[in-house]
Design a protein around this motif. Structure first.
Motif: not given
Length: 406
Positions: A63, A344, A347-348, A350-352, A354-355, A359, A362
């Motif tokens: 992750r 980076t 991007i991390t 953004f990925k976090s 959506v979990t 949330k 993040s």
């Protein structure tokens, strides 16, 4: 010693470590934080060895491998640029900048292994209370030049403002994290003190950073609620708070600029930073790949080749813009490293976002990261010791939290 006792020690040491990183009467005070951190790590190594338990935190490294790769690219790139200037002073300064990031690793270890969230948030709240309290005292007693708060912990108002905008998102996080009403009241008082202190710094970069953070977090909260089809009272309150905060910050920044220059049209003629940025660009044009070296900006800026005739300020050792600092001093190699770090992290985040589990933390770190990066456009950030140490501590908190989740 039982695991629960060790976890309590971890929270205590993390609170103390965080407090010292925030509250220090000089730059040398961070040495005490490292002494405290080293003592706990050695103690934990001994306990883990005796109990035959894992020494290092068992995290979901997949992750956070991307932001750690970006971190590695950043420091490898500026080190390479410094090495190939064949100047030992550039290399030494590059290693100093690398040392600023060490709090990240300590917090990843502590929070990743023991879940030291309570300790870290306690340190943040206590440290924020001290620096804002003393900052407000300076402002009320008119004991600072031009009545601009810089506290006793940072040499410049802008640096103090940077610390405030880094801490504010995590104080809001603390407000929702604690359960007792008395604790919430204390955190609210600290937040109010921090906001008033920020106004007292008259730092345009910090205020602009806070405004940008509010807008970005507002969008993130809205999109998150839209995706999950939930629009609770808490979400509406958060969005409204972000909107008010952003509008107020932008309005106040305009007032600061008006008081200083009369109008935005006079900004280019009255602002030395514009001269710095132009000179930095000319330095890069002459040293496109490797730059002039971190150790030689002051020398280059005041040389006849680069110093503008309109320049009046003395002893300007940095261009007051993080991207321009990397561009002028490490060329394209260093700038690519800095952009890699930012990309980076984005991007991390953004990925976090959506979990389900990551949330909140993040959005909180998104606010701090946006504020810090925006402020860095017109001032210094990760190459300035005090705010850089705090930024990487909070970065480590974010990384260890999202990688600890099952």
């Amino acid at each position: 010693m039982s695991a629960s006792h060790t976890a309590r020690f971890a929270n205590f040491f993390s609170a103390l470590f965080t407090f010292i990183i925030i509250v220090k009467f000089s730059s040398n005070y961070s040495t005490y934080a490292w002494i405290i951190g080293s003592v706990f790590i050695l103690f934990d190594f001994f306990i883990s060895y005796r109990n035959n338990t894992p020494i290092f935190p068992e995290l979901n490294w997949s992750r956070i491998k991307l932001p750690l790769a970006g971190y590695l690219v950043l420091y490898v790139s500026i080190l390479l640029a410094s090495v190939f200037t064949f100047d030992i002073s550039n290399i030494k300064l590059c290693l100093v900048f690398l040392k600023f990031s060490l709090p990240m690793w300590f917090i990843i270890y502590l929070n990743g292994k023991f879940n030291a969230t309570n300790g870290i948030l306690t340190g943040i709240t206590a440290g924020s209370a001290v620096i804002s309290g003393l900052g407000l005292y300076q402002w009320i007693t008119h004991s600072v030049p031009e009545n601009r708060i810089y506290s006793v912990f940072t040499p410049f108002p802008n640096m103090f403002g940077t610390m405030l905008i880094l801490l504010l998102p995590f104080l809001f996080y603390t407000l929702f994290h604690v359960k007792k009403k008395s604790c919430k009241a204390i955190v609210l008082i600290v937040i109010a003190g921090m906001l008033i202190s920020l106004l007292g710094t008259n730092s345009r970069g910090a205020v602009l950073g806070l405004a940008a953070a509010g807008i970005v977090c507002l969008v993130a909260i809205f999109l998150s609620a839209l995706k999950s089809h939930t629009l609770s009272k808490k979400i509406i309150l958060s969005m409204f708070s972000m909107l008010i905060l952003s509008c107020s910050a932008l309005g106040y920044m305009g007032l600061i600029n008006h008081n200083r220059f009369g109008s935005f049209s006079n900004f280019n003629n009255g602002e030395e930073r514009v001269l710095l940025w132009k000179a930095s660009y000319h330095m890069w044009q002459d040293h496109k790949v490797l730059g002039i070296g971190f150790a030689h900006f002051n020398e280059a800026y005041y040389s006849p080749q680069y110093h503008p005739a309109e320049g009046k300020e003395k002893n300007l050792g940095v261009p007051h813009s993080t991207p321009m600092h990397f561009l002028a001093c490490t060329g394209l190699i260093g700038l690519i490293g800095y952009i890699s770090h930012l990309a980076t992290v984005i991007i991390t985040l953004f990925k976090s976002l959506v979990t389900k589990h990551n949330k909140v933390i993040s959005i909180v770190f998104l606010g701090a990261f946006t504020a810090f990066t925006t402020q860095g456009l017109i001032d210094m950030s990760i190459t300035s010791k005090t705010p850089a140490q705090l930024y990487f501590l909070l970065f480590g908190f974010f990384l260890s939290t999202i990688s600890r989740q099952k």
